[in-house]
Design a protein around this motif. Sequence first.
Motif, short mmCIF file in Angstrom:
data_model
loop_
_atom_site.label_atom_id
_atom_site.label_comp_id
_atom_site.label_asym_id
_atom_site.label_seq_id
_atom_site.Cartn_x
_atom_site.Cartn_y
_atom_site.Cartn_z
N UNK A 142 0.85 -1.20 0.00
CA UNK A 142 0.00 0.00 0.00
C UNK A 142 0.87 1.24 0.00
N UNK A 143 0.26 2.36 -0.28
CA UNK A 143 0.97 3.64 -0.31
C UNK A 143 0.84 4.41 1.00
N UNK A 144 0.19 3.82 1.99
CA UNK A 144 -0.04 4.52 3.25
C UNK A 144 0.43 3.67 4.42
N UNK A 145 0.70 4.29 5.55
CA UNK A 145 1.15 3.59 6.75
C UNK A 145 0.23 3.91 7.91
N UNK A 146 -0.05 2.86 8.74
CA UNK A 146 -0.90 3.04 9.92
C UNK A 146 -0.21 2.55 11.19
N UNK A 147 0.86 1.80 11.04
CA UNK A 147 1.69 1.45 12.20
C UNK A 147 1.25 0.27 13.02
N UNK A 148 0.35 -0.58 12.48
CA UNK A 148 -0.13 -1.68 13.32
C UNK A 148 -0.19 -3.01 12.58
N UNK A 149 0.56 -3.19 11.53
CA UNK A 149 0.54 -4.45 10.78
C UNK A 149 1.16 -5.57 11.61
N UNK A 150 0.65 -6.79 11.43
CA UNK A 150 1.26 -7.94 12.09
C UNK A 150 1.05 -9.20 11.26
N UNK A 151 1.88 -10.21 11.52
CA UNK A 151 1.77 -11.52 10.88
C UNK A 151 1.77 -12.58 11.97
N UNK A 152 1.20 -13.75 11.62
CA UNK A 152 1.18 -14.84 12.60
C UNK A 152 1.14 -16.17 11.86
N UNK A 153 1.49 -17.23 12.60
CA UNK A 153 1.48 -18.57 12.04
C UNK A 153 2.88 -19.10 11.86
N UNK A 154 2.99 -20.15 11.06
CA UNK A 154 4.27 -20.81 10.79
C UNK A 154 4.81 -20.24 9.49
N UNK A 155 5.91 -19.48 9.56
CA UNK A 155 6.41 -18.83 8.35
C UNK A 155 7.93 -18.84 8.33
N UNK A 156 8.47 -18.74 7.10
CA UNK A 156 9.92 -18.70 6.89
C UNK A 156 10.40 -17.32 6.51
N UNK A 157 9.49 -16.41 6.14
CA UNK A 157 9.85 -15.03 5.84
C UNK A 157 8.63 -14.15 6.06
N UNK A 158 8.86 -12.92 6.53
CA UNK A 158 7.74 -12.02 6.78
C UNK A 158 8.22 -10.58 6.82
#
Length: 353
Positions: free
Chosen positions: A118-134
């Motif tokens: 996206x072209x905008x920022x809100x400061x609260x993104x997150x990821x979860x689960x089993x991952x090798x890159x994020x």
Amino acid sequence: MKKFKIRQLIISLVVASVLSGGATLVHAANYTVPVGLLYYNPDSSGSYLFPTSGADMPYCAENMTLGRRYRVTGNISGRADYWYDSTVKDSAIVTLHEESSNRTVQVKITPLGTQKISSSTWGRAFVEGDYCSSSTVETNVYVERSIQSTSSARLADHKGYGLTFYLTLAFELLDPEFATPGIYSAQGGYQFQSNEIEMKTDVNGSYGSPLIPNLRLVIGHIFKIDMPYTSVSLTQSYENDDIFTGKVRFRAQSNERYSIKMTCSSSNSATSGGNCNFASTQMELATQARFPEQGRTFDLRHNIPNYIDGAEFTNSTYEYPGYIDFTLTGVRQYGETGKTYFDTVNLAFEPDF
């Protein structure tokens, strides 16, 4: 055609040219994934399938040879400061039908990752689960898992503005040894289910699963012959000093039947039984193609093709080992002691497609 001489192997490749076509399908999905025409190339990618263009590399190193990132068309409705999320879950197995016959193949589609730019920022993104890159950088939020993972991977962020979505997908051809050349497709494409991929379509809580609108696969003709040695010295048989023998090995790989044809150094050298008079003498050279794993032997006669067919001899992923056996008779009767004889036998390995 692939030709073999005692001292030379000449190879020319058979190229299958395939044209893609078909109208764009009408659908009602919020998100679509135009993956393009997929190709099966066991030399470089094993049983995994890739388009020739239009896709990006995955983020995880272990996924580089397995999957690609595909841009998703579509958008999410609602306010920019409300939440968007996307989850990749289970694999799907899809049956594709050959377009000119009743043959089918099965393709396993594994969702590996999801991404929101996206072209905008809100400061609260997150990821979860089993991952090798994020990444939780608000302008580029993504999560990607390895293909061995059995757990889901999810990203969440405010919707924002100027959105672009990607999905990392791996396409794997199941049972490739039984696949035959052709163009295969799934009528209507493939609609993912909620237990496979979920993407929020409305910030107020509606979810959907993307559609691959035109899922097509090209399986080309595969024909390879490897013969590392192209000359052979015949040696005297232990059982009979009138017979000299020798062999050269080869490996054959094809997903259609092919032929092996032997020709003598000249048509005048051919005997009435199809063997060759060796080196302009009455010594007679017999030639056979032998496949030890299958316990099969084929007598090769001058200018007569022997067709190699069936699942036990043709396979897109396995190279069948074989031998060309030479038996020279009449040595004591027609040969001259202390003299060296040379001759050429031509072998042509030719695909029957």
